[in-house]
Design a protein around this motif. Sequence first.
Motif, mmCIF file in Angstrom:
data_model
loop_
_atom_site.group_PDB
_atom_site.id
_atom_site.type_symbol
_atom_site.label_atom_id
_atom_site.label_comp_id
_atom_site.label_asym_id
_atom_site.label_seq_id
_atom_site.Cartn_x
_atom_site.Cartn_y
_atom_site.Cartn_z
ATOM 1 N N ASN A 172 0.824 -1.254 -0.101
ATOM 2 C CA ASN A 172 0.024 -0.020 -0.110
ATOM 3 C C ASN A 172 0.839 1.006 -0.045
ATOM 4 N N VAL A 173 0.511 2.324 -0.992
ATOM 5 C CA VAL A 173 1.229 3.485 -0.963
ATOM 6 C C VAL A 173 0.432 4.630 -0.599
ATOM 7 N N LYS A 174 0.788 5.388 0.615
ATOM 8 C CA LYS A 174 -0.225 6.429 1.010
ATOM 9 C C LYS A 174 0.559 7.751 0.487
ATOM 10 N N GLN A 175 -0.247 8.499 -0.386
ATOM 11 C CA GLN A 175 0.198 9.757 -0.876
ATOM 12 C C GLN A 175 -0.253 10.898 -0.280
ATOM 13 N N TYR A 176 0.676 11.856 0.305
ATOM 14 C CA TYR A 176 0.250 12.886 0.871
ATOM 15 C C TYR A 176 0.600 14.291 0.173
ATOM 16 N N SER A 177 -0.204 15.220 0.565
ATOM 17 C CA SER A 177 0.043 16.710 -0.245
ATOM 18 C C SER A 177 0.568 17.334 0.768
ATOM 19 N N LEU A 178 1.540 18.154 0.524
ATOM 20 C CA LEU A 178 2.523 19.040 1.471
ATOM 21 C C LEU A 178 2.469 20.499 1.095
ATOM 22 N N SER A 179 2.258 21.116 2.348
ATOM 23 C CA SER A 179 2.455 22.669 1.906
ATOM 24 C C SER A 179 3.686 23.082 1.781
ATOM 25 N N ARG A 180 4.224 24.090 1.340
ATOM 26 C CA ARG A 180 5.560 24.762 1.210
ATOM 27 C C ARG A 180 6.245 24.338 2.164
ATOM 28 N N GLY A 181 6.248 24.669 3.485
ATOM 29 C CA GLY A 181 6.886 24.658 4.585
ATOM 30 C C GLY A 181 7.144 23.064 4.821
ATOM 31 N N ALA A 182 6.139 22.260 4.801
ATOM 32 C CA ALA A 182 6.073 21.010 4.988
ATOM 33 C C ALA A 182 6.955 20.205 4.007
ATOM 34 N N PHE A 183 7.045 20.777 2.983
ATOM 35 C CA PHE A 183 7.836 20.104 1.754
ATOM 36 C C PHE A 183 9.497 20.362 1.862
ATOM 37 N N LYS A 184 9.592 21.592 2.326
ATOM 38 C CA LYS A 184 11.024 22.117 2.755
ATOM 39 C C LYS A 184 11.687 21.165 3.912
ATOM 40 N N PHE A 185 10.730 21.069 4.801
ATOM 41 C CA PHE A 185 11.166 20.207 6.139
ATOM 42 C C PHE A 185 11.428 18.740 5.590
ATOM 43 N N TRP A 186 10.517 17.954 5.151
ATOM 44 C CA TRP A 186 10.755 16.601 4.616
ATOM 45 C C TRP A 186 11.940 16.628 3.568
ATOM 46 N N ASN A 187 12.065 17.526 2.507
ATOM 47 C CA ASN A 187 13.090 17.460 1.794
ATOM 48 C C ASN A 187 14.514 17.760 2.226
ATOM 49 N N GLY A 188 14.511 18.393 3.306
ATOM 50 C CA GLY A 188 15.693 18.658 3.948
ATOM 51 C C GLY A 188 16.071 17.563 4.884
ATOM 52 N N VAL A 189 15.199 16.774 5.606
ATOM 53 C CA VAL A 189 15.266 15.510 6.493
ATOM 54 C C VAL A 189 15.982 14.501 5.424
ATOM 55 N N ASN A 190 15.145 14.429 4.128
ATOM 56 C CA ASN A 190 15.501 13.444 3.126
ATOM 57 C C ASN A 190 16.919 13.615 2.702
ATOM 58 N N ILE A 191 17.547 14.938 2.462
ATOM 59 C CA ILE A 191 18.896 15.283 2.069
ATOM 60 C C ILE A 191 19.967 14.834 3.088
ATOM 61 N N LEU A 192 19.587 15.215 4.413
ATOM 62 C CA LEU A 192 20.511 14.908 5.447
ATOM 63 C C LEU A 192 20.656 13.447 5.594
ATOM 64 N N SER A 193 19.464 12.799 5.592
ATOM 65 C CA SER A 193 19.424 11.103 5.734
ATOM 66 C C SER A 193 20.179 10.437 4.972
ATOM 67 N N GLU A 194 20.526 11.177 3.741
ATOM 68 C CA GLU A 194 21.099 10.306 2.446
ATOM 69 C C GLU A 194 22.734 10.716 2.531
ATOM 70 N N ARG A 195 22.940 11.720 3.403
ATOM 71 C CA ARG A 195 24.502 11.853 3.280
ATOM 72 C C ARG A 195 25.385 11.158 4.100
ATOM 73 N N GLY A 196 26.483 10.630 3.609
ATOM 74 C CA GLY A 196 27.189 9.743 4.005
ATOM 75 C C GLY A 196 28.550 10.335 4.854
ATOM 76 N N GLY A 197 28.587 11.828 4.951
ATOM 77 C CA GLY A 197 29.873 12.417 5.599
ATOM 78 C C GLY A 197 31.011 12.519 4.675
ATOM 79 N N GLY A 198 30.716 12.468 3.444
ATOM 80 C CA GLY A 198 31.952 12.644 2.524
ATOM 81 C C GLY A 198 32.188 14.055 1.778
#
Length: 357
Positions: free
Chosen positions: A243-269
Motif C-alpha cells: 500500500n502506498v499512501k500519498q500525501y500533499s505537502l504545503s511549502r513549509g512541510a515540503f521544505k522540512f521533509w526534503n531537508g530531512v531526506n537530504i540529510l538522511s542520505e548524506r554519508g559524511g563525505g
Amino acid sequence: MKHAFKFLLFFAVIVMSCVDQINFEVPAGLSDSVVIQGRVVKGERDFVEVDVSRLFDFSAESRRRVPVKTVVLSDDQNNEMVLETRVPGSYFQVLDASTAVQAEVGRGYKLRVETLDDRIFESIIDVMPENKKPQKLELTIVKQSRVDNFGITREFDKVQIAIDTEVNRASEGGVYWELNNTYKVTDQGFVNGFVQVCYIEKTVNVNEIYVLDPSQLRTGFISDYILSFASIDGRFGEELYYNVKQYSLSRGAFKFWNGVNILSERGGGYFDGPTGEVRSNFFNINDPDDIVYGYFFATEEAVIGKKAVLPEGTNVIPICPQGQCFVQGSTSCSCGLCCDCLLDPDATTVKPSYWED
C-alpha cells in the motif's frame, strides 16, 4: 504512535550532520530539547496524531516519549480541542462531526504543547493543500547485485515498487509517500487451541523518505516513478499487499521533509550533495532561544494498493511452515509468532477491507 515518523534517528542526523567525524554527544544546550512531530490527515479516516520525544542522543532515556501537560489542536476559525492519550507523549484521535476540529482541504491548523516544566510550544499555522489521486501501482521483479556475507557478488530478486499518479505542478509544496506492506500469517493454534490468521502491517524501508517537487516536472503526471526496492522473504509465503499512501505537502512541510531526506542520505563525505535546510515550525512562546525540533502539518491522504504476485516457481519459505514449531516429544511451541501471531504489536485478526484471498 505506529510508525513514530522515523524522527528520533533523523534528528540525530540533523543536529550532528557534517563532513567531519561524528560526535555522538548532543551539543551543549540541546540536552533538554524537545522533538514534536504531528499531522492532521484527511483521508478514508480523518485523524490527528502527535509524538513528543527528547532529541535522540543514542541513550535509552532519549528513546522514550516525553509526557506533557496538554496538547491542543486548533484551526484557523479558532476552534480547538484538547487531545487525549493513553500513552504519555503519543497522541492519536479520530476527527469527525462530533469533534471541535475537522480535517478540511484549504483550512489551516496549528498545535500547542505545554510541557511538565512549563514550557509552551506552538506551531505556525499550516494550510492543508489538495491532493491528487494515484492511478496505478506497479510491482515488478528485478535483479539486483550485492556482495553476500562471503564477499561474493550475487544477484538477488527484488520487488521494484513504482507509481503512476497525477501531481499538482502549480503547488508551492510537494508530494510525500509512505510505503507499507501487509502480510498474512497463519499460526499453529498453540495458545488458544485453534488456528489464528493474522494480518500484519509494516513500513517498507523505514529509514527512507520519499518526496517530490512537482514544480520541477514538465507535466502534471508521472509514470513508472520508482519509489523503492523491497526484499523477497518469508512475508511472501502466504499473501502480501503493498500500500502506498500519498500525501500533499504545503511549502513549509515540503521544505522540512526534503531537508530531512537530504540529510538522511548524506554519508559524511566531501562529495555529498548540499545540506538540506531543516526548519521547525514550532517555537517557545516565552523563550525564542529555546530550540525545538519537529514539524506539524496538515495533509490530504490518497491510498493505492496492490497484491504482490511472485513468478511461478519462486522458492519462498513461509514465516510459519506447518509442523515445524514444536519441540520433538514435547507440546512446547518454539516459534514465537507462529505460536500466536497476535504477539506482533501490529497484528490483527480483522481482514483488511481491500484484501482478496
